[in-house]
Design a protein around this motif. Structure first.
Motif, PDB file in Angstrom:
ATOM      1  N   UNK A 154      68.835 194.070 -26.057  1.00  0.00           N
ATOM      2  CA  UNK A 154      68.240 194.950 -24.794  1.00  0.00           C
ATOM      3  C   UNK A 154      68.147 194.576 -23.338  1.00  0.00           C
ATOM      4  N   UNK A 155      68.038 195.254 -22.661  1.00  0.00           N
ATOM      5  CA  UNK A 155      67.401 194.687 -20.804  1.00  0.00           C
ATOM      6  C   UNK A 155      66.678 193.005 -21.056  1.00  0.00           C
ATOM      7  N   UNK A 156      66.770 192.641 -21.119  1.00  0.00           N
ATOM      8  CA  UNK A 156      65.776 191.132 -21.596  1.00  0.00           C
ATOM      9  C   UNK A 156      65.075 190.418 -20.390  1.00  0.00           C
ATOM     10  N   UNK A 207      63.966 184.937 -20.952  1.00  0.00           N
ATOM     11  CA  UNK A 207      65.957 185.346 -22.090  1.00  0.00           C
ATOM     12  C   UNK A 207      66.798 185.186 -21.066  1.00  0.00           C
ATOM     13  N   UNK A 208      67.270 185.825 -20.127  1.00  0.00           N
ATOM     14  CA  UNK A 208      68.529 186.251 -19.159  1.00  0.00           C
ATOM     15  C   UNK A 208      68.651 185.049 -18.228  1.00  0.00           C
ATOM     16  N   UNK A 209      67.082 184.178 -18.563  1.00  0.00           N
ATOM     17  CA  UNK A 209      68.144 183.139 -17.766  1.00  0.00           C
ATOM     18  C   UNK A 209      69.032 181.818 -17.699  1.00  0.00           C
ATOM     19  N   UNK A 210      69.140 181.819 -19.471  1.00  0.00           N
ATOM     20  CA  UNK A 210      69.437 180.397 -20.212  1.00  0.00           C
ATOM     21  C   UNK A 210      71.455 181.701 -20.366  1.00  0.00           C
ATOM     22  N   UNK A 211      71.284 182.394 -19.754  1.00  0.00           N
ATOM     23  CA  UNK A 211      72.432 183.315 -19.883  1.00  0.00           C
ATOM     24  C   UNK A 211      73.497 182.458 -18.755  1.00  0.00           C
ATOM     25  N   UNK A 212      74.503 182.845 -18.541  1.00  0.00           N
ATOM     26  CA  UNK A 212      75.730 181.678 -17.475  1.00  0.00           C
ATOM     27  C   UNK A 212      76.462 182.537 -16.443  1.00  0.00           C
ATOM     28  N   UNK A 221      89.049 197.761 -28.929  1.00  0.00           N
ATOM     29  CA  UNK A 221      87.654 196.479 -28.743  1.00  0.00           C
ATOM     30  C   UNK A 221      86.949 197.006 -28.739  1.00  0.00           C
ATOM     31  N   UNK A 222      85.071 196.292 -28.711  1.00  0.00           N
ATOM     32  CA  UNK A 222      83.430 197.005 -28.602  1.00  0.00           C
ATOM     33  C   UNK A 222      83.128 197.749 -28.076  1.00  0.00           C
ATOM     34  N   UNK A 223      81.866 197.634 -27.509  1.00  0.00           N
ATOM     35  CA  UNK A 223      80.827 197.849 -26.263  1.00  0.00           C
ATOM     36  C   UNK A 223      79.632 197.706 -26.070  1.00  0.00           C
ATOM     37  N   UNK A 224      78.940 197.043 -25.296  1.00  0.00           N
ATOM     38  CA  UNK A 224      77.727 197.496 -25.034  1.00  0.00           C
ATOM     39  C   UNK A 224      77.138 198.561 -24.430  1.00  0.00           C
ATOM     40  N   UNK A 225      75.983 198.767 -24.384  1.00  0.00           N
ATOM     41  CA  UNK A 225      75.159 199.249 -23.757  1.00  0.00           C
ATOM     42  C   UNK A 225      73.607 199.099 -23.465  1.00  0.00           C
ATOM     43  N   UNK A 226      73.332 198.110 -22.531  1.00  0.00           N
ATOM     44  CA  UNK A 226      72.025 197.530 -22.524  1.00  0.00           C
ATOM     45  C   UNK A 226      72.266 196.376 -22.482  1.00  0.00           C
ATOM     46  N   UNK A 227      72.563 196.178 -23.324  1.00  0.00           N
ATOM     47  CA  UNK A 227      72.454 194.470 -23.357  1.00  0.00           C
ATOM     48  C   UNK A 227      72.698 193.638 -22.578  1.00  0.00           C
ATOM     49  N   UNK A 228      72.064 192.627 -22.480  1.00  0.00           N
ATOM     50  CA  UNK A 228      72.197 191.225 -21.960  1.00  0.00           C
ATOM     51  C   UNK A 228      72.230 192.057 -20.116  1.00  0.00           C
ATOM     52  N   UNK A 229      71.053 193.356 -19.954  1.00  0.00           N
ATOM     53  CA  UNK A 229      70.833 194.175 -18.129  1.00  0.00           C
ATOM     54  C   UNK A 229      72.508 194.736 -18.332  1.00  0.00           C
ATOM     55  N   UNK A 230      73.631 195.168 -18.977  1.00  0.00           N
ATOM     56  CA  UNK A 230      74.228 195.689 -17.876  1.00  0.00           C
ATOM     57  C   UNK A 230      74.713 196.859 -18.793  1.00  0.00           C
ATOM     58  N   UNK A 231      73.803 198.111 -17.842  1.00  0.00           N
ATOM     59  CA  UNK A 231      73.964 199.277 -19.182  1.00  0.00           C
ATOM     60  C   UNK A 231      75.638 200.016 -19.926  1.00  0.00           C
ATOM     61  N   UNK A 232      76.359 198.727 -19.276  1.00  0.00           N
ATOM     62  CA  UNK A 232      77.625 200.105 -20.332  1.00  0.00           C
ATOM     63  C   UNK A 232      78.573 198.868 -19.640  1.00  0.00           C
ATOM     64  N   UNK A 233      79.961 199.307 -20.743  1.00  0.00           N
ATOM     65  CA  UNK A 233      81.205 198.184 -20.776  1.00  0.00           C
ATOM     66  C   UNK A 233      81.634 197.482 -21.920  1.00  0.00           C
ATOM     67  N   UNK A 234      82.817 196.993 -21.691  1.00  0.00           N
ATOM     68  CA  UNK A 234      83.032 195.537 -22.730  1.00  0.00           C
ATOM     69  C   UNK A 234      83.519 194.107 -21.855  1.00  0.00           C
TER      70      UNK A 234
END
Length: 627
Positions: free
Chosen positions: A246-248, A252-257, A316-329
């Protein structure tokens, strides 16, 4: 005369009731699948569904390792309907250039998919609710092929829960004024006033397959889903769960792509909007839980509950707040891809949780297995496998080796990703094409990800279930590099696999020096295989594109795999043109629908204020001769 959706769906179940006098054991089992839209398994939404928990999971099996083959509505449903990976259907998005209902038709895939096979097995095949994105008021007259009866929500109304417009078997669309989408999709809100006409719709001697596809809990445009009025005040204090992803932090976030590494920290306004989205979702799925309740009650009333496989899942699944994204898939991460799956029915044990790995492309062969269709009659292009044996024995006596063929899950995506909250309205994150491999094992689980920018990510899911510690970032340890080499080789096969190579990727990955067959990740990790996997071709994208392009995704393994990709079983759709779904011509309900008085609305109440759309309201139609 139009038959209303409640009646048409109840009809499918009524064939079981009409056979009440016959011994249930003498009739082949029925199949009912209820598929919600964009529901999560890992945000806790199922905790708010007591009927699902008690009646399906408590009297059946919950499969914890079920995955979507692609995290987006239309391509996921195409994979479900064809039993193929998305790279085989070439339906890769909800809109052009990736795909929609028009591309599905132009590819000819509607001429050889699930309902045709079901009917070949001697079953009735019915469908209600959401079909594929792009089925709309301008092409409704070219209905989904194969179904004995189909009642489909149509665009551009589909995401307005209080403006229910449906087309039945390609007939002119009907607006059900004063009702909520969940209540119109519910097959059994009340059938007492229509039971006398059901026997004329279906032959009571035939078993049936029924697909119930409510739109909930999909967002309503850029706003949270709209619940039925009777559920609008539930759970006032509920908030989205705050997991480790959640909103890391920046670290942490800099290791994403791709775009993720540059996403800004969600501020308090975005977090509040994410909580409102979560609240709207759990309120909207109360109507889905009611659908489950009504289906089970009717099957029990008619003596066919124990002779019917009832399956619950989502597209399909869904994310809320994961990896700084408030909502979506549409992301490759666990919340977007790991889906609910609950099954009860003949031979299924009760109250079991299973780690058996499966994907949406496995449903079609499973249904054909249940229906007893001779395997010689199965379509030759199926990429999935039957799960029936594992549904009946969901806890294997002996655990397979890590990364065996049945534990390999391929997940892919092409195109952009949308953030589904008002503050991010219109934002499309374009570099969102990727190839993903998951090794799903109780002892050792991994996620390996190759983005269209050729950035890589690696996660040890056993130690890091929320995928925040990217082991491929920065200096990679020698042991992790050895693992990456093996995972890359498997992904090279699964990114373009078809048929047997999807069911057993190891068949194409035998090191020449191997003294015995390599059939698991555990065996492949032997040091004597280092050179083979180290020099193996690497998964690669030429650039980030919005659709599947073989030349852009070279190389392939085995060489020549790019010549397959399911192309022999679909028509080419290069430069295909999508129809315009049209503008809304009728207004939504003046007041929110779905109050307590509509929980068991009668047929007369549903039909009291229906409206058949006029030519002016639908707009010009796509010429039927295009089909």
């Amino acid at each position: 005369m139009h038959v209303v959706p409640i009646a048409s769906l109840a009809a499918a179940l009524a064939l079981a009731g009409s056979a009440l006098a016959a011994d249930a054991g003498s009739k082949r089992p029925n199949v009912v699948i209820i598929m919600s839209d964009d529901q999560d398994r890992l945000l806790g939404s199922m905790d708010y569904m007591p009927v699902l928990q008690k009646e399906l999971m408590g009297n059946g099996v919950e499969f914890e390792n079920h995955y979507g083959t692609i995290s987006n509505c239309c391509p996921s449903r195409a994979s479900f309907l064809r039993g193929q990976a998305a790279h085989s259907t070439n339906i890769t998005h909800v809109r052009p250039p990736g795909g929609n209902y028009d591309k599905w038709r132009l590819a000819g895939e509607d001429k050889n998919y699930l309902p045709h096979w079901i009917k070949k097995a001697g079953y009735k095949a019915e469908y209600v609710g959401k079909f594929l994105n792009g089925y709309s008021q301008v092409n409704y007259h070219i209905p989904p092929k194969g179904w004995d009866h189909v009642d489909a929500l149509i665009e551009p109304y589909i995401n307005d829960y209080n403006n229910v417009v449906m087309s039945q078997n390609g007939e002119r669309p009907v607006q059900y004024r004063g009702f909520h989408s969940n209540d119109v999709t519910d097959p059994l809100a009340n059938t007492k006033t229509s039971i006398d006409r059901l026997d004329r719709l279906l032959d009571a001697e035939d078993p049936f397959f029924l697909a119930v596809m409510p739109y909930a809990p999909h967002v309503s445009g850029d706003k949270p889903p709209t619940p039925q009025a009777r559920h609008a005040d539930k759970f006032p204090d509920a908030k989205a769960p705050r997991f480790a992803n959640w909103n890391p932090s920046d670290e942490i976030q800099k290791t994403k792509s791709v775009f993720l590494k540059d996403m800004k920290l969600m501020d308090s306004e975005a977090e509040a909007s994410a909580d409102r989205l979560f609240l709207g979702r759990i309120r909207a799925i109360q109507g889905v839980d009611e659908i489950i309740e009504d289906v089970l009650a009717k099957l029990e009333e008619k003596g066919q509950l124990e002779n019917t496989y009832v399956i619950f899942t989502t597209d399909n699944g869904y994310h809320i707040g994961a990896h700084r994204l408030p909502g979506g898939k549409a992301l490759p991460y666990i919340q977007d891809t790991n889906l609910p799956l609950a099954v009860r029915g003949p031979g299924i044990p009760r109250g079991v949780k299973s780690k058996v790995a499966s994907a949406h492309l496995d449903f079609a062969p499973t249904f054909l297995d249940i229906m007893g269709l001779d395997k010689k009659e199965w379509p030759e292009f199926l990429d999935g496998r039957s799960l029936l044996e594992e549904w009946k024995k969901p806890v294997p006596e002996a655990k397979p080796e890590i990364g065996s063929a049945k534990e390999i899950i391929n997940i892919e995506f092409w195109g952009d990703k949308v953030v589904e909250i008002p503050e991010y309205k219109g934002m499309k994150l374009s570099n969102n094409s990727y190839k993903t491999l998951r090794i799903v094992s109780e002892e050792s689980s991994w996620m390996f990800l190759n983005w269209c920018t050729n950035e890589m990510e690696l996660y040890n899911i056993t130690a890091d279930p929320w995928e925040i510690n990217n082991l491929a970032y920065g200096e990679v340890t020698p042991e992790h590099q050895r693992l990456i080499n093996r995972l890359n080789s498997i992904l090279m096969v699964t990114k373009s696999c078809t048929k047997d190579s999807c069911r057993d990727p190891w068949s194409a990955l035998q090191p020449p020096e191997a003294q015995s067959r390599v059939s698991s990740l555990e065996a492949a990790m032997a040091p004597e295989h280092d050179e083979f996997y180290e020099t193996f071709p690497k998964v690669h994208f030429g650039r980030c594109m919005q659709y599947q392009d073989e030349a852009n995704e070279q190389p392939f393994w085995p060489p020549g795999a790019e010549n397959d990709l399911g192309k022999a079983h679909r028509q080419p759709t290069d430069n295909w043109v999508s129809s315009n779904k049209g503008k809304p011509g009728v207004k939504p309900n003046a007041e929110p629908a779905g109050g307590p008085e509509q929980r068991h609305a009668t047929m007369e109440q549903l039909m009291a204020d229906t409206h058949v759309l006029t030519d002016d309201e639908t707009g010009p139609l796509v010429p039927a001769e295009e089909d």
